[in-house]
Design a protein around this motif. Structure first.
Motif, PDB file in Angstrom:
ATOM      1  N   GLU A  73       0.733  -1.330   0.144  1.00 16.06           N
ATOM      2  CA  GLU A  73      -0.052  -0.021   0.038  1.00 16.06           C
ATOM      3  C   GLU A  73       0.753   1.310   0.230  1.00 16.06           C
ATOM      4  OE1 GLU A  73      -2.507  -0.275   3.465  1.00 16.06           O
ATOM      5  OE2 GLU A  73      -3.790  -1.750   2.756  1.00 16.06           O
ATOM      6  N   GLY A  74       0.185   2.242  -0.596  1.00 15.97           N
ATOM      7  CA  GLY A  74       0.983   3.533  -0.261  1.00 15.97           C
ATOM      8  C   GLY A  74       1.845   3.865  -1.771  1.00 15.97           C
ATOM      9  N   LYS A  75       2.107   5.059  -1.974  1.00 12.30           N
ATOM     10  CA  LYS A  75       2.996   5.313  -3.119  1.00 12.30           C
ATOM     11  C   LYS A  75       4.426   5.038  -3.114  1.00 12.30           C
ATOM     12  CE  LYS A  75       0.284   9.537  -4.484  1.00 12.30           C
ATOM     13  NZ  LYS A  75       0.330  10.886  -4.797  1.00 12.30           N
ATOM     14  N   ASP A  76       4.693   5.008  -1.881  1.00 11.17           N
ATOM     15  CA  ASP A  76       6.376   4.619  -1.607  1.00 11.17           C
ATOM     16  C   ASP A  76       6.200   3.434  -0.844  1.00 11.17           C
ATOM     17  OD1 ASP A  76       8.994   4.834  -1.198  1.00 11.17           O
ATOM     18  OD2 ASP A  76       9.020   6.000   0.574  1.00 11.17           O
ATOM     19  N   LYS A  77       6.396   2.750  -1.740  1.00 12.81           N
ATOM     20  CA  LYS A  77       6.103   1.007  -1.467  1.00 12.81           C
ATOM     21  C   LYS A  77       7.663   0.508  -0.855  1.00 12.81           C
ATOM     22  CE  LYS A  77       2.515  -0.649  -4.427  1.00 12.81           C
ATOM     23  NZ  LYS A  77       2.316   0.513  -5.219  1.00 12.81           N
TER      24      LYS A  77
END
Length: 237
Positions: free
Chosen positions: A132-136
């Protein structure tokens, strides 16, 4: 009379046929190549490879039917495990494996483990990342541990089960510290690969698990060599 003769003749033919079929199956059961079969495709949930005496040596399984592991001739308590391969030594003890999975909440990963005799993993080739999230956050590489021969996995599990049964976090933390100070708990010694922080390199720890040498390229593409003392401070070069 003629009807009776026909019935007797039918019974003789039936008896001979049944005897021939039975003899065929007995003969085939003794053929060396009868047990060797070839399949173009097979769907299974689990495969067990065993020695002739029944000793388990390898399990290939989905997650639901995965083997819980075994040590000293006893299976571990049921637990949730990922799909993959589990290896067992000549004594039937789990000695490593290859497992993998991906979950939107828990992340994705794949691990190949080599276990110390009568103990847990001492070497792993591993990959893991958040989903999850943009910065995996992602890490992968080779990791190694030291484990004490005086504290095998069966003893470690027994001690931690006893501590958890007390339901006293303070007592557990104190006992874990004693075990760690005595060198009985596993200690990470080496990692080669990419860290969660985005650095690529070689990271070495001392026998107490404290970082001592770092050779890496950081996320800003800067090359670094760090030698640290027992307190974690960089030693001037």
């Amino acid at each position: 009379m003629e009807k009776l003769l026909k019935e007797v003749r039918f019974l003789k033919i039936y008896s001979l046929t049944l005897t021939a079929v039975l003899a065929f199956f007995i003969f085939m059961s003794f053929r060396a190549d009868y047990a060797k079969q070839r399949f173009q495709e097979i769907d299974v949930e689990r495969i067990n490879v065993r020695e002739k005496d029944g000793t388990i040596r390898l399990v290939l399984s989905n997650a639901e039917r995965q083997h819980p592991g075994a040590m000293d001739g006893k299976e571990n308590a049921p637990r949730r495990r990922q799909a993959g391969l589990l290896f067992f030594n000549d004594q039937g003890d789990e000695c490593g494996g290859l497992v993998y999975g991906a979950d939107k909440k828990e992340g994705a990963g794949m691990v190949y483990s080599v276990d110390q005799y009568k103990n847990d993993q001492i070497m792993q080739l591993q990959y893991s990342q958040d989903m999850e999230g943009k910065d995996k956050q992602r890490s992968y590489g080779l990791k190694m541990w030291d484990r004490s021969d005086d504290f095998p996995i069966a003893k470690l599990v027994h001690v931690f089960d006893s501590l958890e049964a007390l339901k006293n976090e303070a007592v557990m933390n104190a006992e874990v510290k004693k075990l760690r100070d005595a060198g009985l708990l596993p200690t990470e010694r080496l990692f080669v690969g990419k860290t969660v922080a985005g650095s690529y390199g070689l990271f070495i720890r001392d026998e107490k698990g404290k970082p001592r040498i770092k050779i890496y390229i950081d996320k800003n593409n800067q090359a670094k060599l760090e030698v640290l003392d027992e307190n974690g401070k960089v030693v001037p070069q």
